[in-house]
Design a protein around this motif. Structure first.
Motif, PDB file in Angstrom:
ATOM      1  N   ALA A 155      34.857  34.441  33.899  1.00  0.00           N
ATOM      2  CA  ALA A 155      34.948  33.476  35.001  1.00  0.00           C
ATOM      3  C   ALA A 155      35.216  34.162  36.349  1.00  0.00           C
ATOM      4  O   ALA A 155      35.621  33.502  37.306  1.00  0.00           O
ATOM      5  CB  ALA A 155      36.034  32.456  34.700  1.00  0.00           C
ATOM      6  N   GLY A 156      35.028  35.467  36.434  1.00  0.00           N
ATOM      7  CA  GLY A 156      35.142  36.171  37.707  1.00  0.00           C
ATOM      8  C   GLY A 156      36.517  36.721  38.024  1.00  0.00           C
ATOM      9  O   GLY A 156      36.737  37.273  39.100  1.00  0.00           O
ATOM     10  N   GLY A 157      37.468  36.545  37.124  1.00  0.00           N
ATOM     11  CA  GLY A 157      38.813  37.062  37.356  1.00  0.00           C
ATOM     12  C   GLY A 157      39.717  36.038  38.016  1.00  0.00           C
ATOM     13  O   GLY A 157      39.301  34.945  38.398  1.00  0.00           O
ATOM     14  N   PHE A 158      40.990  36.401  38.122  1.00  0.00           N
ATOM     15  CA  PHE A 158      41.981  35.540  38.754  1.00  0.00           C
ATOM     16  C   PHE A 158      41.745  35.438  40.257  1.00  0.00           C
ATOM     17  O   PHE A 158      41.248  36.381  40.872  1.00  0.00           O
ATOM     18  CB  PHE A 158      43.388  36.120  38.568  1.00  0.00           C
ATOM     19  N   THR A 159      42.165  34.326  40.836  1.00  0.00           N
ATOM     20  CA  THR A 159      42.266  34.257  42.289  1.00  0.00           C
ATOM     21  C   THR A 159      43.580  34.939  42.672  1.00  0.00           C
ATOM     22  O   THR A 159      44.421  35.216  41.810  1.00  0.00           O
ATOM     23  CB  THR A 159      42.281  32.804  42.798  1.00  0.00           C
ATOM     24  N   ARG A 160      43.807  35.143  43.935  1.00  0.00           N
ATOM     25  CA  ARG A 160      45.038  35.830  44.350  1.00  0.00           C
ATOM     26  C   ARG A 160      46.277  34.976  44.143  1.00  0.00           C
ATOM     27  O   ARG A 160      47.386  35.491  44.139  1.00  0.00           O
ATOM     28  CB  ARG A 160      44.933  36.324  45.785  1.00  0.00           C
ATOM     29  N   PRO A 190      35.983  27.588  20.258  1.00  0.00           N
ATOM     30  CA  PRO A 190      34.977  26.747  20.899  1.00  0.00           C
ATOM     31  C   PRO A 190      35.571  25.392  21.288  1.00  0.00           C
ATOM     32  O   PRO A 190      36.346  24.805  20.545  1.00  0.00           O
ATOM     33  CB  PRO A 190      33.921  26.569  19.806  1.00  0.00           C
ATOM     34  N   GLY A 191      35.204  24.926  22.465  1.00  0.00           N
ATOM     35  CA  GLY A 191      35.694  23.643  22.942  1.00  0.00           C
ATOM     36  C   GLY A 191      37.036  23.702  23.644  1.00  0.00           C
ATOM     37  O   GLY A 191      37.474  22.705  24.221  1.00  0.00           O
ATOM     38  N   ASP A 192      37.715  24.842  23.615  1.00  0.00           N
ATOM     39  CA  ASP A 192      39.010  24.977  24.301  1.00  0.00           C
ATOM     40  C   ASP A 192      38.831  24.809  25.805  1.00  0.00           C
ATOM     41  O   ASP A 192      37.809  25.199  26.371  1.00  0.00           O
ATOM     42  CB  ASP A 192      39.627  26.358  24.054  1.00  0.00           C
ATOM     43  N   THR A 193      39.854  24.263  26.434  1.00  0.00           N
ATOM     44  CA  THR A 193      39.937  24.231  27.890  1.00  0.00           C
ATOM     45  C   THR A 193      41.130  25.092  28.278  1.00  0.00           C
ATOM     46  O   THR A 193      42.254  24.830  27.850  1.00  0.00           O
ATOM     47  CB  THR A 193      40.121  22.795  28.415  1.00  0.00           C
ATOM     48  N   ILE A 194      40.869  26.126  29.052  1.00  0.00           N
ATOM     49  CA  ILE A 194      41.906  27.055  29.495  1.00  0.00           C
ATOM     50  C   ILE A 194      42.231  26.694  30.941  1.00  0.00           C
ATOM     51  O   ILE A 194      41.327  26.602  31.780  1.00  0.00           O
ATOM     52  CB  ILE A 194      41.410  28.510  29.419  1.00  0.00           C
ATOM     53  N   VAL A 195      43.507  26.484  31.219  1.00  0.00           N
ATOM     54  CA  VAL A 195      43.931  26.121  32.571  1.00  0.00           C
ATOM     55  C   VAL A 195      44.801  27.250  33.122  1.00  0.00           C
ATOM     56  O   VAL A 195      45.837  27.581  32.547  1.00  0.00           O
ATOM     57  CB  VAL A 195      44.714  24.792  32.575  1.00  0.00           C
ATOM     58  N   ILE A 196      44.340  27.828  34.233  1.00  0.00           N
ATOM     59  CA  ILE A 196      45.088  28.884  34.909  1.00  0.00           C
ATOM     60  C   ILE A 196      45.814  28.215  36.075  1.00  0.00           C
ATOM     61  O   ILE A 196      45.160  27.688  36.992  1.00  0.00           O
ATOM     62  CB  ILE A 196      44.156  29.995  35.441  1.00  0.00           C
ATOM     63  N   THR A 197      47.131  28.226  36.041  1.00  0.00           N
ATOM     64  CA  THR A 197      47.902  27.533  37.069  1.00  0.00           C
ATOM     65  C   THR A 197      48.170  28.435  38.273  1.00  0.00           C
ATOM     66  O   THR A 197      48.029  29.660  38.192  1.00  0.00           O
ATOM     67  CB  THR A 197      49.251  27.031  36.507  1.00  0.00           C
ATOM     68  N   GLY A 256      41.046  25.985  37.093  1.00  0.00           N
ATOM     69  CA  GLY A 256      42.198  26.418  37.876  1.00  0.00           C
ATOM     70  C   GLY A 256      41.924  27.666  38.678  1.00  0.00           C
ATOM     71  O   GLY A 256      40.858  27.834  39.257  1.00  0.00           O
ATOM     72  N   GLU A 257      42.893  28.552  38.691  1.00  0.00           N
ATOM     73  CA  GLU A 257      42.907  29.703  39.581  1.00  0.00           C
ATOM     74  C   GLU A 257      42.101  30.891  39.047  1.00  0.00           C
ATOM     75  O   GLU A 257      42.617  31.975  38.806  1.00  0.00           O
ATOM     76  CB  GLU A 257      44.350  30.110  39.870  1.00  0.00           C
ATOM     77  N   VAL A 258      40.784  30.642  38.855  1.00  0.00           N
ATOM     78  CA  VAL A 258      39.822  31.711  38.572  1.00  0.00           C
ATOM     79  C   VAL A 258      38.711  31.582  39.606  1.00  0.00           C
ATOM     80  O   VAL A 258      38.522  30.515  40.194  1.00  0.00           O
ATOM     81  CB  VAL A 258      39.246  31.644  37.135  1.00  0.00           C
ATOM     82  N   LYS A 259      37.979  32.654  39.813  1.00  0.00           N
ATOM     83  CA  LYS A 259      36.971  32.651  40.880  1.00  0.00           C
ATOM     84  C   LYS A 259      35.783  31.734  40.589  1.00  0.00           C
ATOM     85  O   LYS A 259      35.196  31.174  41.507  1.00  0.00           O
ATOM     86  CB  LYS A 259      36.510  34.075  41.157  1.00  0.00           C
ATOM     87  N   SER A 260      35.403  31.568  39.325  1.00  0.00           N
ATOM     88  CA  SER A 260      34.266  30.711  38.979  1.00  0.00           C
ATOM     89  C   SER A 260      34.629  29.800  37.805  1.00  0.00           C
ATOM     90  O   SER A 260      34.208  30.033  36.666  1.00  0.00           O
ATOM     91  CB  SER A 260      33.055  31.562  38.603  1.00  0.00           C
ATOM     92  N   PRO A 261      35.420  28.745  38.046  1.00  0.00           N
ATOM     93  CA  PRO A 261      35.757  27.838  36.954  1.00  0.00           C
ATOM     94  C   PRO A 261      34.495  27.150  36.433  1.00  0.00           C
ATOM     95  O   PRO A 261      33.522  26.994  37.170  1.00  0.00           O
ATOM     96  CB  PRO A 261      36.709  26.839  37.598  1.00  0.00           C
TER      97      PRO A 261
END
Length: 179
Positions: free
Chosen positions: A133-138, A168-175, A110-115
């Motif tokens: 992951a490079g931080g949030f996108t704007r 371990p194995g988690d998927t984090i989704v930034i909306t 999602g909305e991170v710089k390097s998913p």
């Protein structure tokens, strides 16, 4: 994504307890899966001991014993299963010890710089994983995230704070936030 009230609360392994004891309890209840690298020690049996990886089908292949189901078990559960199998076919009173060397990676989308996929570090929280992951996108929603986690009863999806512990194995989704 479903509305927050449609997402079931996290299973006991998915608590947001960030204390040292909370992290230890979550890792103790951690379910093994493909990509986990383990050290298996069978006391007095160097030929049966060594480093092994859980394969894509959730199996661990050991010398003499062959394939053993490991996926979906805790380290304690795998130790008991392997001890039982060794006692029934190979050894009298086997003493087995299992340690996780490398956990499978976690994923951030999602909305991170390097998913992508990143190596798991014990005790890491969502905030730290976002930094990796490079931080949030704007355009990112920065207060809550969705975590998809494997549990005994299948995949669980839940909303968590950015202080939640990652397993371990988690998927984090930034909306994406809505303007």
């Amino acid at each position: 994504l479903p509305a927050p009230d449609e997402i079931p609360p996290p299973a006991p392994i998915g608590t947001d307890d960030t204390s040292v004891g909370g992290v230890a309890a979550q890792i103790t209840q951690y379910l093994l899966g493909p990509g986990d690298r383990l050290t298996v020690t069978v006391f007095g049996q160097p030929d049966m001991s060594g480093e092994f990886e859980v394969d894509g089908s959730g199996q661990l292949t050991l010398p003499l014993v062959g394939a053993v189901d490991a996926g979906g078990l805790t380290v304690t559960g795998l130790t008991e299963s392997l001890t039982t199998r060794l006692a029934s076919d190979f050894l009298v009173d086997p003493q087995v010890s299992i340690e996780v060397l490398n956990y499978r990676p976690f994923y951030i989308l999602g909305e991170v710089k390097s998913p992508g996929s990143y190596a798991y570090v014990a005790g890491i929280d969502v905030r730290q994983s976002i930094a990796i992951a490079g931080g949030f996108t704007r355009r990112a929603w920065t207060t809550d995230v969705t975590i998809v986690r494997e549990a005994r009863d299948g995949r669980r999806k839940f909303v968590a704070s950015i202080d939640a512990i990652v397993l371990p194995g988690d998927t984090i989704v930034i909306t994406r936030r809505v303007f």
